[in-house]
Motif scaffolding. Sequence first.
Motif, mmCIF file in Angstrom:
data_model
loop_
_atom_site.group_PDB
_atom_site.id
_atom_site.type_symbol
_atom_site.label_atom_id
_atom_site.label_comp_id
_atom_site.label_asym_id
_atom_site.label_seq_id
_atom_site.Cartn_x
_atom_site.Cartn_y
_atom_site.Cartn_z
ATOM 1 N N PHE A 103 28.000 36.994 37.210
ATOM 2 C CA PHE A 103 29.412 37.049 36.862
ATOM 3 C C PHE A 103 29.691 38.417 36.247
ATOM 4 O O PHE A 103 28.947 38.887 35.386
ATOM 5 C CB PHE A 103 29.771 35.940 35.872
ATOM 6 N N PHE A 104 30.776 39.037 36.706
ATOM 7 C CA PHE A 104 31.078 40.410 36.320
ATOM 8 C C PHE A 104 32.224 40.477 35.323
ATOM 9 O O PHE A 104 33.146 39.639 35.338
ATOM 10 C CB PHE A 104 31.457 41.234 37.558
ATOM 11 N N GLY A 105 32.158 41.508 34.483
ATOM 12 C CA GLY A 105 33.285 41.855 33.652
ATOM 13 C C GLY A 105 34.351 42.566 34.473
ATOM 14 O O GLY A 105 34.197 42.758 35.688
ATOM 15 N N GLU A 106 35.440 42.988 33.808
ATOM 16 C CA GLU A 106 36.572 43.556 34.523
ATOM 17 C C GLU A 106 36.401 45.045 34.821
ATOM 18 O O GLU A 106 37.253 45.634 35.481
ATOM 19 C CB GLU A 106 37.852 43.330 33.729
ATOM 20 N N GLY A 107 35.337 45.628 34.332
ATOM 21 C CA GLY A 107 35.085 47.027 34.621
ATOM 22 C C GLY A 107 35.668 47.956 33.565
ATOM 23 O O GLY A 107 36.660 47.643 32.906
ATOM 24 N N GLY B 41 41.041 45.862 40.764
ATOM 25 C CA GLY B 41 39.655 46.237 40.523
ATOM 26 C C GLY B 41 38.738 45.130 40.038
ATOM 27 O O GLY B 41 37.542 45.358 39.850
ATOM 28 N N GLN B 42 39.274 43.950 39.829
ATOM 29 C CA GLN B 42 38.445 42.851 39.341
ATOM 30 C C GLN B 42 37.548 42.317 40.455
ATOM 31 O O GLN B 42 37.994 42.169 41.593
ATOM 32 C CB GLN B 42 39.325 41.719 38.828
ATOM 33 N N LEU B 43 36.307 42.011 40.108
ATOM 34 C CA LEU B 43 35.364 41.404 41.046
ATOM 35 C C LEU B 43 35.390 39.888 40.838
ATOM 36 O O LEU B 43 34.934 39.378 39.820
ATOM 37 C CB LEU B 43 33.958 41.924 40.803
#
Lengths: 113, 111
Positions: A103-107, B41-43
Amino acid sequence: DTAVSQTPKYLVTQMGNDKSIKCEQNLGHDTMYWYKQDSKKFLKIMFSYNNKELIINETVPNRFSPKSPDKAHLNLHINSLELGDSAVYFCASSRQGGGGELFFGEGSRLTVL
Amino acid sequence: GIQVEQSPPDLILQEGANSTLRCNFSDSVNNLQWFHQNPWGQLINLFYIPSGTKQNGRLSATTVATERYSLLYISSSQTTDSGVYFCAVSRNNNAGNMLTFGGGTRLMVKP
């Protein structure tokens, strides 16, 4: 509640500076990661870290270093910033070893001037 | 390391159309994920699918691990489906699940 959160979302700085990006996860995961997304949208692993082992992608300059105060946090420190470091940096987490969905953060968008 | 190739690289659809995105990988894997990167840009996690078939609304995915490919189906596309779709794979080890990403399929859905 945001599962994986990063701060800051945007960071603009000058060449040569040192900066940090923070990451926190509330999923109870044991393993955290940093990925870099370049201007062509290509995503590449930088680090994988749990409480036992740090794996560093061999292409990552040693100016980049992950620091983990506890298993819910993995911060990214960058020394002597260069123009080529401009990118979006994503933090992620998963269960430890043997699989598990990431699971990824929003960058965090880093711009080096 | 594992190589991941996605096709097509770019895709333009009219709203309501169906499409199939493909992901080929060069070695055996035991993890595969599909993501949608939206225009902000959200994954977004779509599927965790190391093998078999899953469906979630208008989206479904199939992974044939023995033949080293996965397919993502989008039916009745909507403008909100626009963005970049990534396939990512890994072989697990005790240190975690380090995904290798494909180059993505850039999808634009026109109204």
